[in-house]
Design an enzyme around this catalytic site. Structure first.
Site, PDB file in Angstrom:
ATOM      1  N   HIS A 134      -3.429  -5.397   0.780  1.00  0.00           N
ATOM      2  CA  HIS A 134      -2.783  -5.834   2.016  1.00  0.00           C
ATOM      3  C   HIS A 134      -2.743  -7.357   2.124  1.00  0.00           C
ATOM      4  O   HIS A 134      -3.585  -7.958   2.790  1.00  0.00           O
ATOM      5  CB  HIS A 134      -3.515  -5.240   3.226  1.00  0.00           C
ATOM      6  CG  HIS A 134      -3.286  -3.780   3.389  1.00  0.00           C
ATOM      7  ND1 HIS A 134      -2.287  -3.266   4.183  1.00  0.00           N
ATOM      8  CD2 HIS A 134      -3.895  -2.705   2.805  1.00  0.00           C
ATOM      9  CE1 HIS A 134      -2.306  -1.935   4.116  1.00  0.00           C
ATOM     10  NE2 HIS A 134      -3.275  -1.578   3.290  1.00  0.00           N
ATOM     11  N   GLU A 140      -0.865  -9.094   3.885  1.00  0.00           N
ATOM     12  CA  GLU A 140      -0.627  -9.505   5.289  1.00  0.00           C
ATOM     13  C   GLU A 140      -1.945  -9.713   6.031  1.00  0.00           C
ATOM     14  O   GLU A 140      -1.995 -10.465   7.003  1.00  0.00           O
ATOM     15  CB  GLU A 140       0.285  -8.488   5.998  1.00  0.00           C
ATOM     16  CG  GLU A 140      -0.392  -7.241   6.565  1.00  0.00           C
ATOM     17  CD  GLU A 140      -0.751  -6.194   5.494  1.00  0.00           C
ATOM     18  OE1 GLU A 140      -0.647  -6.490   4.297  1.00  0.00           O
ATOM     19  OE2 GLU A 140      -1.157  -5.075   5.888  1.00  0.00           O
ATOM     20  N   CYS A 150       0.826  -1.208   0.000  1.00  0.00           N
ATOM     21  CA  CYS A 150       0.000   0.000   0.000  1.00  0.00           C
ATOM     22  C   CYS A 150       0.867   1.268   0.000  1.00  0.00           C
ATOM     23  O   CYS A 150       1.504   1.570  -1.002  1.00  0.00           O
ATOM     24  CB  CYS A 150      -0.988  -0.039   1.169  1.00  0.00           C
ATOM     25  SG  CYS A 150      -2.401   1.053   0.928  1.00  0.00           S
TER      26      CYS A 150
END
Ligand code: MN
Length: 233
Positions: free
Chosen positions: A208, A210, A104
Protein backbone atom coordinates in the site's frame (compact mmCIF):
# COMPACT_ATOMS: atom_id res chain seq x y z
CA UNK A 1 -7.19 21.08 -17.20
CA UNK A 2 -5.60 19.01 -14.45
CA UNK A 3 -5.23 15.26 -14.53
CA UNK A 4 -8.34 13.35 -13.41
CA UNK A 5 -7.86 10.04 -11.65
CA UNK A 6 -10.69 7.59 -11.07
CA UNK A 7 -10.42 6.02 -7.62
CA UNK A 8 -12.23 2.71 -7.16
CA UNK A 9 -14.31 2.18 -4.04
CA UNK A 10 -15.71 -0.58 -1.89
CA UNK A 11 -19.37 -1.50 -1.51
CA UNK A 12 -20.81 -2.83 1.72
CA UNK A 13 -24.43 -2.84 2.78
CA UNK A 14 -25.38 -0.24 0.16
CA UNK A 15 -22.54 2.06 1.23
CA UNK A 16 -19.66 3.12 -1.02
CA UNK A 17 -16.40 3.81 0.79
CA UNK A 18 -12.71 4.30 0.15
CA UNK A 19 -9.85 5.10 2.55
CA UNK A 20 -8.92 8.78 2.22
CA UNK A 21 -5.23 7.82 1.95
CA UNK A 22 -5.95 6.90 -1.71
CA UNK A 23 -7.61 10.25 -2.38
CA UNK A 24 -4.82 12.16 -0.61
CA UNK A 25 -2.11 10.28 -2.52
CA UNK A 26 -3.66 11.59 -5.76
CA UNK A 27 -4.06 15.19 -4.61
CA UNK A 28 -0.54 15.15 -3.16
CA UNK A 29 0.73 14.03 -6.58
CA UNK A 30 -1.10 16.90 -8.33
CA UNK A 31 -4.15 15.05 -9.65
CA UNK A 32 -7.88 15.49 -9.18
CA UNK A 33 -9.45 12.34 -7.70
CA UNK A 34 -12.95 11.17 -8.57
CA UNK A 35 -14.32 8.31 -6.48
CA UNK A 36 -16.01 5.76 -8.73
CA UNK A 37 -19.31 3.91 -8.19
CA UNK A 38 -19.63 0.14 -8.39
CA UNK A 39 -22.34 0.32 -11.03
CA UNK A 40 -22.61 -2.87 -13.01
CA UNK A 41 -23.28 -2.86 -16.73
CA UNK A 42 -23.67 0.84 -17.42
CA UNK A 43 -21.54 3.94 -17.90
CA UNK A 44 -18.19 2.15 -18.20
CA UNK A 45 -17.34 3.72 -21.55
CA UNK A 46 -18.18 7.23 -20.33
CA UNK A 47 -16.20 6.84 -17.09
CA UNK A 48 -13.15 5.51 -18.96
CA UNK A 49 -13.50 8.41 -21.38
CA UNK A 50 -13.51 11.05 -18.62
CA UNK A 51 -10.66 9.80 -16.39
CA UNK A 52 -6.99 10.11 -17.40
CA UNK A 53 -5.94 7.23 -15.19
CA UNK A 54 -7.38 4.60 -12.86
CA UNK A 55 -6.33 3.91 -9.29
CA UNK A 56 -7.59 0.48 -8.25
CA UNK A 57 -7.67 0.59 -4.48
CA UNK A 58 -7.31 -2.21 -1.95
CA UNK A 59 -10.22 -4.10 -0.45
CA UNK A 60 -11.67 -7.53 0.17
CA UNK A 61 -11.20 -10.78 -1.70
CA UNK A 62 -11.96 -11.64 -5.32
CA UNK A 63 -14.52 -14.20 -6.49
CA UNK A 64 -12.40 -17.27 -7.40
CA UNK A 65 -14.90 -18.44 -10.02
CA UNK A 66 -13.60 -15.49 -12.09
CA UNK A 67 -10.35 -17.43 -12.52
CA UNK A 68 -11.82 -20.90 -12.76
CA UNK A 69 -11.73 -22.02 -9.10
CA UNK A 70 -14.29 -22.66 -6.41
CA UNK A 71 -14.07 -21.01 -2.97
CA UNK A 72 -11.56 -22.54 -0.54
CA UNK A 73 -12.11 -22.35 3.25
CA UNK A 74 -9.55 -19.52 3.57
CA UNK A 75 -11.39 -17.18 1.20
CA UNK A 76 -12.71 -13.96 2.75
CA UNK A 77 -15.39 -11.39 1.91
CA UNK A 78 -16.51 -11.06 -1.74
CA UNK A 79 -18.26 -8.11 -3.42
CA UNK A 80 -19.59 -9.30 -6.80
CA UNK A 81 -20.66 -5.82 -7.98
CA UNK A 82 -17.19 -4.45 -7.35
CA UNK A 83 -15.54 -7.34 -9.18
CA UNK A 84 -17.82 -6.86 -12.22
CA UNK A 85 -17.48 -3.08 -12.33
CA UNK A 86 -13.71 -3.12 -12.01
CA UNK A 87 -13.22 -5.91 -14.56
CA UNK A 88 -15.24 -4.00 -17.16
CA UNK A 89 -13.48 -0.70 -16.43
CA UNK A 90 -10.01 -2.29 -16.56
CA UNK A 91 -10.78 -3.80 -19.98
CA UNK A 92 -11.93 -0.42 -21.28
CA UNK A 93 -8.90 1.45 -19.85
CA UNK A 94 -6.49 -1.07 -21.37
CA UNK A 95 -8.24 -0.73 -24.73
CA UNK A 96 -7.68 3.04 -24.52
CA UNK A 97 -4.08 2.52 -23.28
CA UNK A 98 -4.78 4.76 -20.28
CA UNK A 99 -2.63 4.24 -17.15
CA UNK A 100 -3.69 2.00 -14.26
CA UNK A 101 -2.13 1.65 -10.84
CA UNK A 102 -3.49 -1.35 -8.95
CA UNK A 103 -2.99 -1.57 -5.20
CA UNK A 104 -3.26 -4.90 -3.34
CA UNK A 105 -6.72 -6.19 -4.37
CA UNK A 106 -6.41 -3.76 -7.31
CA UNK A 107 -3.28 -5.56 -8.54
CA UNK A 108 -5.05 -8.88 -8.23
CA UNK A 109 -8.24 -7.88 -10.08
CA UNK A 110 -6.10 -6.36 -12.85
CA UNK A 111 -4.27 -9.66 -13.27
CA UNK A 112 -7.59 -11.56 -13.33
CA UNK A 113 -8.98 -9.13 -15.93
CA UNK A 114 -6.10 -9.99 -18.23
CA UNK A 115 -6.36 -13.76 -17.74
CA UNK A 116 -3.96 -14.29 -14.83
CA UNK A 117 -4.79 -16.12 -11.62
CA UNK A 118 -4.03 -15.92 -7.92
CA UNK A 119 -3.83 -17.65 -4.56
CA UNK A 120 -7.11 -17.37 -2.67
CA UNK A 121 -5.21 -17.79 0.58
CA UNK A 122 -1.41 -18.04 0.55
CA UNK A 123 -1.17 -19.56 4.03
CA UNK A 124 -3.19 -22.63 3.11
CA UNK A 125 -2.10 -22.87 -0.55
CA UNK A 126 1.61 -22.12 -0.68
CA UNK A 127 3.98 -24.72 0.74
CA UNK A 128 7.08 -22.55 1.19
CA UNK A 129 7.57 -21.05 4.64
CA UNK A 130 6.00 -17.64 4.32
CA UNK A 131 6.72 -14.22 5.72
CA UNK A 132 4.09 -12.37 7.70
CA UNK A 133 2.10 -10.68 4.93
CA UNK A 134 -0.52 -9.30 7.28
CA UNK A 135 1.62 -7.01 9.36
CA UNK A 136 0.71 -5.98 12.89
CA UNK A 137 2.73 -2.75 12.61
CA UNK A 138 1.15 0.62 11.63
CA UNK A 139 0.35 0.94 7.92
CA UNK A 140 2.96 3.64 7.25
CA UNK A 141 5.66 1.20 8.34
CA UNK A 142 7.45 -0.97 5.77
CA UNK A 143 7.64 -4.49 7.22
CA UNK A 144 9.23 -6.69 4.55
CA UNK A 145 11.56 -6.24 1.58
CA UNK A 146 10.79 -6.53 -2.11
CA UNK A 147 13.51 -7.37 -4.61
CA UNK A 148 12.93 -5.15 -7.65
CA UNK A 149 13.51 -6.75 -11.06
CA UNK A 150 16.41 -5.36 -13.06
CA UNK A 151 15.31 -3.77 -16.33
CA UNK A 152 11.72 -3.20 -15.19
CA UNK A 153 9.84 0.09 -15.24
CA UNK A 154 9.50 -0.21 -11.44
CA UNK A 155 13.30 -0.43 -11.12
CA UNK A 156 13.59 2.75 -13.21
CA UNK A 157 10.98 4.51 -11.04
CA UNK A 158 12.33 3.62 -7.58
CA UNK A 159 15.99 3.71 -8.63
CA UNK A 160 17.06 0.90 -6.26
CA UNK A 161 17.17 -2.94 -6.25
CA UNK A 162 15.39 -3.43 -2.97
CA UNK A 163 12.55 -1.55 -1.31
CA UNK A 164 10.75 -1.98 1.99
CA UNK A 165 6.98 -2.27 1.82
CA UNK A 166 4.00 -2.72 4.10
CA UNK A 167 1.90 -5.84 3.78
CA UNK A 168 -1.81 -6.51 4.29
CA UNK A 169 -2.72 -9.44 2.11
CA UNK A 170 -3.55 -13.12 2.52
CA UNK A 171 -4.21 -13.50 -1.20
CA UNK A 172 -1.46 -13.11 -3.80
CA UNK A 173 -0.74 -13.10 -7.50
CA UNK A 174 0.10 -16.51 -8.96
CA UNK A 175 0.39 -16.84 -12.75
CA UNK A 176 0.98 -13.63 -14.68
CA UNK A 177 -1.23 -12.87 -17.67
CA UNK A 178 0.43 -12.72 -21.06
CA UNK A 179 2.19 -9.43 -21.73
CA UNK A 180 2.91 -8.76 -18.04
CA UNK A 181 6.20 -9.20 -16.18
CA UNK A 182 6.89 -9.70 -12.49
CA UNK A 183 8.83 -6.66 -11.26
CA UNK A 184 8.97 -7.28 -7.52
CA UNK A 185 9.26 -10.42 -5.35
CA UNK A 186 9.37 -10.95 -1.58
CA UNK A 187 12.11 -13.14 -0.08
CA UNK A 188 9.62 -16.01 0.39
CA UNK A 189 8.84 -16.00 -3.34
CA UNK A 190 5.49 -14.22 -3.10
CA UNK A 191 4.95 -12.03 -6.17
CA UNK A 192 4.61 -8.49 -4.88
CA UNK A 193 4.31 -6.45 -8.08
CA UNK A 194 4.03 -6.62 -11.85
CA UNK A 195 3.80 -4.39 -14.89
CA UNK A 196 2.54 -4.55 -18.45
CA UNK A 197 5.15 -4.77 -21.17
CA UNK A 198 2.59 -3.56 -23.76
CA UNK A 199 1.08 -0.47 -22.15
CA UNK A 200 2.42 2.94 -21.22
CA UNK A 201 1.86 2.50 -17.47
CA UNK A 202 -0.06 -0.45 -16.11
CA UNK A 203 1.31 -1.62 -12.79
CA UNK A 204 0.09 -3.59 -9.82
CA UNK A 205 1.60 -3.73 -6.33
CA UNK A 206 0.56 -5.96 -3.43
CA UNK A 207 1.57 -3.38 -0.85
CA UNK A 208 0.00 0.00 0.00
CA UNK A 209 2.12 2.93 -1.23
CA UNK A 210 -0.78 5.30 -0.42
CA UNK A 211 -0.20 4.54 3.29
CA UNK A 212 3.61 4.61 3.14
CA UNK A 213 3.44 8.10 1.61
CA UNK A 214 2.27 9.39 5.00
CA UNK A 215 5.75 8.51 6.29
CA UNK A 216 7.46 10.23 3.35
CA UNK A 217 8.51 6.92 1.79
CA UNK A 218 10.58 7.73 -1.32
CA UNK A 219 9.64 4.72 -3.46
CA UNK A 220 5.91 5.24 -2.81
CA UNK A 221 6.15 8.91 -3.76
CA UNK A 222 8.08 7.91 -6.90
CA UNK A 223 5.44 5.33 -7.89
CA UNK A 224 2.58 7.82 -7.56
CA UNK A 225 4.69 10.46 -9.31
CA UNK A 226 5.39 8.19 -12.27
CA UNK A 227 1.73 7.16 -12.44
CA UNK A 228 0.58 10.80 -12.51
CA UNK A 229 3.17 11.69 -15.13
CA UNK A 230 1.94 8.86 -17.37
CA UNK A 231 -1.68 10.01 -16.88
CA UNK A 232 -0.80 13.55 -17.97
CA UNK A 233 0.39 12.46 -21.42
MN1 MN B 1 3.54 -8.79 1.22
Amino acid sequence: MRTIIGVSSNLKEDLLSVPMSNVRAITKSGGVPIVLPNLVGDGIEEIAGVIDGLLLTGGGDIDPTLFGEEPLPGLGNIVPERDQFELALIQKMLELNKPILGICRGAQIMSIAMGGDMYQDIYSQKDASLLQHDQQAPNWHGSHFVQVTEGSLLREIVGVDKIKVNSYHHQALRNMPEGFMINGVASDGVIESFESTNHAFVMGVQWHPESLIANGDASSLAIFGAFMKACKK
